[in-house]
Design an enzyme around this catalytic site. Structure first.
Site, mmCIF file in Angstrom:
data_model
loop_
_atom_site.group_PDB
_atom_site.id
_atom_site.type_symbol
_atom_site.label_atom_id
_atom_site.label_comp_id
_atom_site.label_asym_id
_atom_site.label_seq_id
_atom_site.Cartn_x
_atom_site.Cartn_y
_atom_site.Cartn_z
ATOM 1 N N SER A 148 31.919 57.285 4.677
ATOM 2 C CA SER A 148 32.239 56.020 5.061
ATOM 3 C C SER A 148 34.066 56.126 4.780
ATOM 4 C CB SER A 148 31.434 55.242 4.216
ATOM 5 O OG SER A 148 32.474 53.734 4.159
ATOM 6 N N TYR A 161 28.169 51.720 -3.483
ATOM 7 C CA TYR A 161 28.428 52.079 -2.321
ATOM 8 C C TYR A 161 29.496 53.370 -2.243
ATOM 9 C CZ TYR A 161 28.639 52.595 2.807
ATOM 10 O OH TYR A 161 28.671 52.984 4.235
#
Length: 257
Positions: A148, A161
């Site tokens: 990501s 995350y």
């Protein structure tokens, strides 16, 4: 080999986790369009069968495999049973946005189990399967870790995350060094916010969130699953034969700021 053929994956097999919807499904479709025989893995049979049927209807070769990537023994059995494995897309993952000081141990453990532990063991199983092929050094192979943009920067309400995706970026580098002598490349793909069912749900619940995201992306739009799938096909193809141990950032300029 002409330029166009370098992006082809004919006579190659690909295994994609989290392939029932969103980015994973788009990756499976794109890899099949590039000529690969694809195995789609996820927990929901109906979604997998629908995705596989779509690929077959378009003339591709696809197989649906119901599998929970957090069950490492099950995943190892599934991967070991493949005839051959050339491309592995380590896509399954999740996120639970919340303030750092409010993150519960349960949520921390859940995301570490899926985004780090399961991703590590899945990549390990894939590498072992690839190494079985006696012609691997001439055939080549690619492992694509779905990271990501949050694997390169920080963000509010995404501490866990960011932690997991930074870990995946480090894993990509270390794997690439160990597997390069065996002609197996390892690349991470780092998308910005992508218009998946998860993103759509988030924006329905918080319309102001969608505006915040668009304002942060210099390209002026959120990504589409096909934007990520295109990068995956490149990373998996002979066109990327000298690309390993790095991250392809598909973020519309987010991390350039």
């Amino acid at each position: 080999m002409d330029l166009a053929s370098r992006f082809r994956l004919d006579n190659r097999s690909a295994f994609i986790t989290g392939a029932g919807r969103g980015i994973g499904r788009a990756c499976a479709v794109a890899l099949a369009q590039a000529g690969a025989e694809v195995w789609l893995a996820a927990r929901t049979r109906d979604e997998l069968e629908a995705a596989a049927a779509e690929i077959r209807a378009a003339g591709g070769s696809a197989h649906a495999v119901v599998c929970d990537v957090t069950d490492s023994a099950q995943l190892r059995r599934v991967i070991a049973a493949l005839p051959v494995l050339d491309v592995f897309v380590n896509n399954a993952g999740s996120n639970i946005p919340e303030p750092f000081v409010e993150v519960s141990e349960a949520h921390l453990d859940q995301l570490l189990a899926l985004n780090v532990r399961a991703a590590f063991l899945a990549a390990q199983a894939a590498a072992k399967k690839m190494l079985e092929a006696p012609e691997r050094k001439t055939r080549g192979g690619a492992i694509v870790n779905m990271s990501s943009q949050m694997g390169h920067v920080g963000a509010v309400n995404r501490s866990v995350y960011c932690l997991t995706k930074h870990a995946l970026e480090g894993l990509t580098k270390a794997m690439a060094l160990e597997l390069a002598p065996h002609a197996i490349r390892v690349v991470s793909i780092a998308p910005t916010f992508i218009e998946t069912p998860l993103y759509q749900r988030m924006t329905r619940e918080k319309p102001e969130f969608a505006q915040w995201v668009r304002e942060r992306i210099p390209a002026g739009r959120v990504g589409q699953p096909e934007d990520v799938a295109s990068a995956v096909v490149f990373a998996a193809s002979p066109a990327a034969s000298l690309v390993t141990g790095t991250s392809l950032v598909v973020d519309g300029g987010w991390t350039a700021q």
